[in-house]
Design a protein around this motif. Structure first.
Motif, mmCIF file in Angstrom:
data_model
loop_
_atom_site.group_PDB
_atom_site.id
_atom_site.type_symbol
_atom_site.label_atom_id
_atom_site.label_comp_id
_atom_site.label_asym_id
_atom_site.label_seq_id
_atom_site.Cartn_x
_atom_site.Cartn_y
_atom_site.Cartn_z
ATOM 1 N N CYS A 192 9.174 7.890 24.722
ATOM 2 C CA CYS A 192 10.353 8.250 23.622
ATOM 3 C C CYS A 192 11.596 8.379 24.253
ATOM 4 C CB CYS A 192 9.684 9.612 22.912
ATOM 5 S SG CYS A 192 11.004 10.077 21.564
ATOM 6 N N TYR A 193 12.544 7.705 24.263
ATOM 7 C CA TYR A 193 14.033 8.292 24.763
ATOM 8 C C TYR A 193 14.497 9.367 24.461
ATOM 9 C CZ TYR A 193 14.223 3.255 26.821
ATOM 10 O OH TYR A 193 14.053 2.061 27.456
ATOM 11 N N LYS A 194 15.214 10.028 25.322
ATOM 12 C CA LYS A 194 16.049 11.260 24.649
ATOM 13 C C LYS A 194 17.129 11.177 24.357
ATOM 14 C CE LYS A 194 13.692 14.107 28.656
ATOM 15 N NZ LYS A 194 14.259 14.805 29.834
ATOM 16 N N PHE A 195 17.562 9.826 23.971
ATOM 17 C CA PHE A 195 18.779 9.767 23.317
ATOM 18 C C PHE A 195 18.759 8.662 22.190
ATOM 19 C CE2 PHE A 195 18.092 6.682 26.744
ATOM 20 C CZ PHE A 195 18.335 5.157 26.115
ATOM 21 N N GLY A 245 25.668 -0.940 17.878
ATOM 22 C CA GLY A 245 26.146 -1.801 18.362
ATOM 23 C C GLY A 245 25.988 -2.264 19.803
ATOM 24 N N PHE A 246 25.200 -1.211 20.731
ATOM 25 C CA PHE A 246 24.645 -1.355 21.770
ATOM 26 C C PHE A 246 23.215 -1.366 21.711
ATOM 27 C CE2 PHE A 246 28.809 0.883 21.825
ATOM 28 C CZ PHE A 246 29.507 0.231 23.044
ATOM 29 N N ARG A 247 22.729 -1.619 23.076
ATOM 30 C CA ARG A 247 21.118 -1.435 23.173
ATOM 31 C C ARG A 247 20.660 -0.472 24.316
ATOM 32 N NH1 ARG A 247 20.585 -6.730 26.380
ATOM 33 N NH2 ARG A 247 22.451 -5.842 27.427
ATOM 34 N N ASP A 248 19.271 -0.089 24.158
ATOM 35 C CA ASP A 248 19.001 1.083 24.822
ATOM 36 C C ASP A 248 19.468 0.786 26.475
ATOM 37 O OD1 ASP A 248 17.709 1.901 22.545
ATOM 38 O OD2 ASP A 248 15.963 1.242 23.197
ATOM 39 N N VAL A 249 19.298 -0.499 27.045
ATOM 40 C CA VAL A 249 19.409 -0.912 28.161
ATOM 41 C C VAL A 249 21.044 -0.505 28.365
ATOM 42 C CG1 VAL A 249 19.962 -3.184 28.026
ATOM 43 C CG2 VAL A 249 18.830 -2.406 29.867
ATOM 44 N N ASP A 250 22.051 -0.816 27.720
ATOM 45 C CA ASP A 250 23.291 -0.496 27.795
ATOM 46 C C ASP A 250 23.459 1.153 28.241
ATOM 47 O OD1 ASP A 250 24.177 -2.938 27.028
ATOM 48 O OD2 ASP A 250 24.194 -2.582 25.186
ATOM 49 N N VAL A 251 22.899 2.013 27.429
ATOM 50 C CA VAL A 251 22.948 3.364 27.804
ATOM 51 C C VAL A 251 22.119 3.674 29.145
ATOM 52 C CG1 VAL A 251 22.389 5.570 27.233
ATOM 53 C CG2 VAL A 251 22.949 3.968 25.366
ATOM 54 N N LEU A 297 30.389 4.690 26.540
ATOM 55 C CA LEU A 297 30.313 3.169 25.796
ATOM 56 C C LEU A 297 30.971 3.475 24.439
ATOM 57 C CD1 LEU A 297 26.393 2.989 26.188
ATOM 58 C CD2 LEU A 297 28.048 1.387 27.228
ATOM 59 N N MET A 298 31.053 4.589 23.924
ATOM 60 C CA MET A 298 31.629 4.631 22.687
ATOM 61 C C MET A 298 33.203 4.607 22.706
ATOM 62 S SD MET A 298 29.448 5.134 20.077
ATOM 63 C CE MET A 298 30.365 5.696 18.781
ATOM 64 N N THR A 299 33.818 5.238 23.773
ATOM 65 C CA THR A 299 35.182 5.092 24.265
ATOM 66 C C THR A 299 35.659 3.596 24.518
ATOM 67 O OG1 THR A 299 34.904 7.123 25.144
ATOM 68 C CG2 THR A 299 36.882 6.047 26.182
ATOM 69 N N SER A 300 34.672 2.780 24.915
ATOM 70 C CA SER A 300 34.953 1.265 25.179
ATOM 71 C C SER A 300 35.188 0.695 24.018
ATOM 72 C CB SER A 300 33.922 0.849 26.203
ATOM 73 O OG SER A 300 32.641 0.557 25.196
#
Length: 191
Positions: free
Chosen positions: A132-135, A140-146, A174-177
């Motif tokens: 279970c990811y903590k985020f 618009g993004f993927r888990d791997v991007d984070v 990522l959100m700023t981009s």
């Protein structure tokens, strides 16, 4: 040189014991719907069971009614699978210890920095992880991007492993981009 470009895991196949043992664990304990059964077309003395691990892909199990559960840890040698990990929601993760315990299934729980994990074994000793990811990944993004951004931040800062701070900062970056409405209006406004 050109390469073969994969686009995701299609399915995973494991060698199991009996049909009932496979159904009891994969469907009964882990909630994967039993999709279908057919003969193993490459080995006629085996059945081929198909389960849905939740994402529409497949986990398949070769079974044979003459086999018994191995009841030992699967080999952990070069070339062997160490474990298979499945995604679970935070709510399911929090309920998993009690639910596994009620079934008499032993497990260990670990904090992996960027995710939480529960490890258990199937009746044949294969290690299975409930992860279970903590985020929550922004739309618009993927888990791997984070994870890639958090890893870059971790390395830049010389930290030992990814922490909540790296995850939060990665999501912010990522959100700023993303293009913003005000910047899009300037581009779209004539004159």
């Amino acid at each position: 040189m050109n390469k073969v470009q994969v686009q995701g895991v299609h399915h995973i196949t494991i060698v199991g014991s009996t049909k009932q043992s496979a159904i009891d664990f994969w469907q009964g304990a882990l909630g994967m719907p039993f999709v279908m059964e057919q003969p193993n077309l490459g080995k006629p003395d085996e059945n081929h069971l198909y389960f849905d691990p939740g994402d529409g892909r497949l986990l398949t199990v070769f079974t044979n009614e003459s086999r018994e559960d191995a009841g030992r840890d699967a080999p952990r040698e070069v070339g062997c699978v160490e474990h298979i990990a499945f995604n679970v929601s935070r709510a399911t993760f929090q309920q998993a210890p009690a639910r596994l315990g009620a079934r008499g299934i032993d497990f260990i729980q670990r904090d992996r920095g960027f995710m939480d994990s529960i490890y258990l074994r199937d009746p044949n000793g294969l290690k299975v992880e409930l992860a279970c990811y903590k985020f929550e990944t922004p739309a618009g993004f993927r888990d791997v991007d984070v994870l890639m951004k958090a890893q870059l931040l971790r390395v830049e800062r010389g930290d030992h492993h990814i922490t909540d701070e790296h995850l939060a900062d990665a999501i912010e970056a990522l959100m700023t981009s993303r293009p913003r409405l005000d910047s899009m209006e300037k581009v779209a406004t004539p004159g």
